[in-house]
Design a protein around this motif. Sequence first.
Motif, mmCIF file in Angstrom:
data_model
loop_
_atom_site.group_PDB
_atom_site.id
_atom_site.type_symbol
_atom_site.label_atom_id
_atom_site.label_comp_id
_atom_site.label_asym_id
_atom_site.label_seq_id
_atom_site.Cartn_x
_atom_site.Cartn_y
_atom_site.Cartn_z
ATOM 1 N N VAL A 110 36.530 24.678 10.291
ATOM 2 C CA VAL A 110 35.394 25.211 9.499
ATOM 3 C C VAL A 110 35.470 26.629 9.462
ATOM 4 N N HIS A 111 35.723 27.189 8.726
ATOM 5 C CA HIS A 111 35.682 28.721 8.451
ATOM 6 C C HIS A 111 34.414 29.355 8.290
ATOM 7 N N SER A 112 33.576 28.659 7.118
ATOM 8 C CA SER A 112 32.229 29.044 7.316
ATOM 9 C C SER A 112 31.490 27.966 6.420
ATOM 10 N N ALA A 113 30.279 27.925 6.641
ATOM 11 C CA ALA A 113 29.327 27.249 5.814
ATOM 12 C C ALA A 113 28.150 27.936 5.525
ATOM 13 N N ARG A 114 27.983 27.663 4.226
ATOM 14 C CA ARG A 114 26.902 28.688 3.456
ATOM 15 C C ARG A 114 25.767 27.674 2.806
ATOM 16 N N PHE A 115 24.678 27.803 2.752
ATOM 17 C CA PHE A 115 23.562 26.847 2.355
ATOM 18 C C PHE A 115 23.201 27.543 0.863
ATOM 19 N N GLU A 116 23.580 26.901 -0.086
ATOM 20 C CA GLU A 116 23.085 27.419 -1.350
ATOM 21 C C GLU A 116 23.059 26.577 -2.332
ATOM 22 N N GLU A 117 22.292 26.515 -3.343
ATOM 23 C CA GLU A 117 22.079 25.772 -4.357
ATOM 24 C C GLU A 117 21.690 24.261 -4.006
ATOM 25 N N GLY A 118 20.933 24.260 -2.613
ATOM 26 C CA GLY A 118 20.548 22.894 -2.394
ATOM 27 C C GLY A 118 21.587 22.035 -1.425
ATOM 28 N N GLY A 119 22.742 22.683 -1.129
ATOM 29 C CA GLY A 119 23.755 21.978 -0.281
ATOM 30 C C GLY A 119 24.542 22.984 0.421
ATOM 31 N N TRP A 120 25.570 22.661 1.022
ATOM 32 C CA TRP A 120 26.417 23.450 1.988
ATOM 33 C C TRP A 120 27.702 23.790 1.442
ATOM 34 N N THR A 121 27.953 24.840 1.007
ATOM 35 C CA THR A 121 29.579 25.253 0.686
ATOM 36 C C THR A 121 30.421 25.591 1.861
ATOM 37 N N VAL A 122 31.024 24.808 2.160
ATOM 38 C CA VAL A 122 32.042 24.683 3.361
ATOM 39 C C VAL A 122 33.409 25.219 3.154
ATOM 40 N N THR A 123 33.862 26.307 3.625
ATOM 41 C CA THR A 123 35.157 26.746 3.479
ATOM 42 C C THR A 123 35.894 26.270 4.739
ATOM 43 N N ASN A 128 40.656 25.385 1.448
ATOM 44 C CA ASN A 128 39.641 24.536 0.607
ATOM 45 C C ASN A 128 38.361 24.707 0.712
ATOM 46 N N ILE A 129 37.713 24.447 -0.467
ATOM 47 C CA ILE A 129 36.232 24.654 -0.297
ATOM 48 C C ILE A 129 35.584 23.510 -1.010
ATOM 49 N N ARG A 130 34.635 22.767 -0.086
ATOM 50 C CA ARG A 130 34.004 21.660 -0.008
ATOM 51 C C ARG A 130 32.406 21.764 -0.230
ATOM 52 N N ARG A 131 31.795 20.821 -0.985
ATOM 53 C CA ARG A 131 30.411 20.897 -1.060
ATOM 54 C C ARG A 131 29.919 19.598 -0.291
ATOM 55 N N TYR A 132 28.859 19.837 0.544
ATOM 56 C CA TYR A 132 28.194 18.919 1.501
ATOM 57 C C TYR A 132 26.833 18.948 1.477
ATOM 58 N N ARG A 133 25.983 17.778 1.419
ATOM 59 C CA ARG A 133 24.476 18.012 1.368
ATOM 60 C C ARG A 133 23.893 18.210 2.653
ATOM 61 N N TRP A 134 24.693 17.494 3.881
ATOM 62 C CA TRP A 134 24.325 17.767 5.112
ATOM 63 C C TRP A 134 25.379 18.447 6.157
ATOM 64 N N LEU A 135 25.116 19.267 7.070
ATOM 65 C CA LEU A 135 25.903 19.919 7.894
ATOM 66 C C LEU A 135 25.330 19.608 9.441
ATOM 67 N N ILE A 136 26.321 18.941 10.032
ATOM 68 C CA ILE A 136 25.992 18.816 11.579
ATOM 69 C C ILE A 136 26.928 19.478 12.503
ATOM 70 N N CYS A 137 26.440 20.517 13.210
ATOM 71 C CA CYS A 137 27.228 21.193 14.049
ATOM 72 C C CYS A 137 27.355 20.591 15.548
ATOM 73 N N ALA A 138 28.765 20.159 15.875
ATOM 74 C CA ALA A 138 28.931 19.613 17.105
ATOM 75 C C ALA A 138 30.263 20.158 17.451
ATOM 76 N N ASN A 139 30.347 21.469 17.554
ATOM 77 C CA ASN A 139 31.440 22.268 17.958
ATOM 78 C C ASN A 139 31.413 22.566 19.611
ATOM 79 N N GLY A 140 30.213 22.195 20.337
ATOM 80 C CA GLY A 140 30.018 22.452 21.661
ATOM 81 C C GLY A 140 29.858 23.614 22.048
#
Length: 448
Positions: A110-123, A128-140
Amino acid sequence: MAEATPNTACIVGAGPGGLALARTFKLLGIDFDCFERHSDVGGIWDADNPGSPMYDSAHFISSKTQSHYLGFPMPESYPDYPSGRQILSYMRSFARAFGLYEAITFNTAVHSARFEEGGWTVTLSDGNIRRYRWLICANGTNWHPNLPEFEGTFNGEVRHAVTYHSPDEFKGKRVLVIGAGNSGCDIACDAAQSAAAAFISLRRGYHFIPKHLFGKPADVFAHEGPHMPMWLTQIVFGWVLRLLNGDLTRLGLPAPDHKVFASHPIVNSQLLHYLSHGDIKAKGDVARLDEDEVVFKDGSREEVDLVLCATGYRWDIPYVEEAEFSWKGGRPDLFMNLFSRENPQLFALGFMETNGGAYKLFDNMADLIARAILADRDEGGEAERFAGLARTSRPDLSGGVQYVGSDRHATYVNIDAYQKAMKGLRKSMNWPAIEEGHYEAMRAREAA
C-alpha cells in the motif's frame, strides 16, 4: 457515504495481526482485501522478507501453549519455546487451514491511503487505486530501526541489530551489543559463543526471568499459579527471582531501578550463564567512540571491532498521513490501542506491547475491530455510542503497575488488565464473546 465507496475493508499486512484479522473478517462475513508487500505470509518471522529483524537463534519468549491462535494450537512436537522457523511454519499452516491465501494479494504494498469523501482512497505499489470504507493498519512495528548517534570517530563497524542474522558474523571480532531487550540478550549470547570477545552495554538494570520456573515455562507457571494483587505479585515474584538468580550486580550488571514487571520482561536464561562464565562482560552506557575503542560513562574503555545496536524500532505507518493519528511519544494514541479516536473507519492492530502471549490477544482484538466495523456498516445507534466511547474513554490498562517512564512503555499494557477491559467493552456494547468452536467449525469447512 459516497456511492463509490463499497462496504469493504482494507487490511495492510499479512503478518501475525493481519492473519488474525483476515480469519475473523472471513468468519463474520466482512468483505475485505489484504495486501502484503512480500511474497508470502509471516511478517517479521520470515527472514527472507526484506527488512525483517529475524536472526538464526530467535525463539518465542512466550511458550507455545500461551501464544497461539484460538482453535489452532501449535504442534505437540514443538518445544516449549518454538524457534523463528517453527513460528513461520505455524503461521503458514494457519493461513492454509483457514483458506486465507486466496484472500491476500502478495507482492503488493500500500503506497498511500487518503481519507476523502467518506472512505479511503488506497493507492497500491502496482499503480492501482481502490476505494475502501475501512482501513486497518497491521503493518507491524519492527521495520524502522532506531540507530543512535555516537560522539567521536570509530575505525570499526556500527550497525543496527536488524542487519544481524547469524553468529558467523561475529567470528574473530570483538563485539559490543548495545541494548538488553530480549533480542539484544539473544544476540549477546550468540556473541558470547562466537566472538573473539563479547560485551553488552546496558543503561539500566533489569529483572531476568528464567524461561522455566520449577520445571514449567515461566508464563505457564504464572498462568497456573495463584492470582494475587499486582503489588503482592511484584513482591513475591521479586523474591523468587532473587532466590533463583541471586544478586545480579555480582555479574557486573546494574541493579534494577524498578520493580518486577514495571518494564517489558527479559525472558532469558542464558545471558546470566555466559556472564558468570566470563564469556561476555557487562558494561554501562556508552559515552563516545574513540578510534579502535568504545569509551563508557564510567570512564572504562574496551577495544571493539563491531558495535551492534539492539536499540529498538521507530513505530511508523508510512502510507497514512501523520495527521490521521494522534501521535504521542512516537506512539499512536488509540482507544484500546486499536481504534482511532477521531475516525470510526480507521483502526490499527499490533501497535502495543504487553507482558503476555500475543496471538490469542490478536484474535480478540481482531474480533473487537470486526464488531466496530459491523456496527458502523449498519449505521445505527450502536455505532454512535461506540464512537463516543472511542473519543473519550481512557481505561486504565496498567493493572496497577507503575511502568518505567519511557516512550516504549507509553502504550504498554498489562495483559490481565487488557483482557478485563476487553470484556468490559463487550459487555457495554452488548457484543458477544469469542467462541472458539466457531473457529474449529470454520477450519472443518475449509478442510471439506
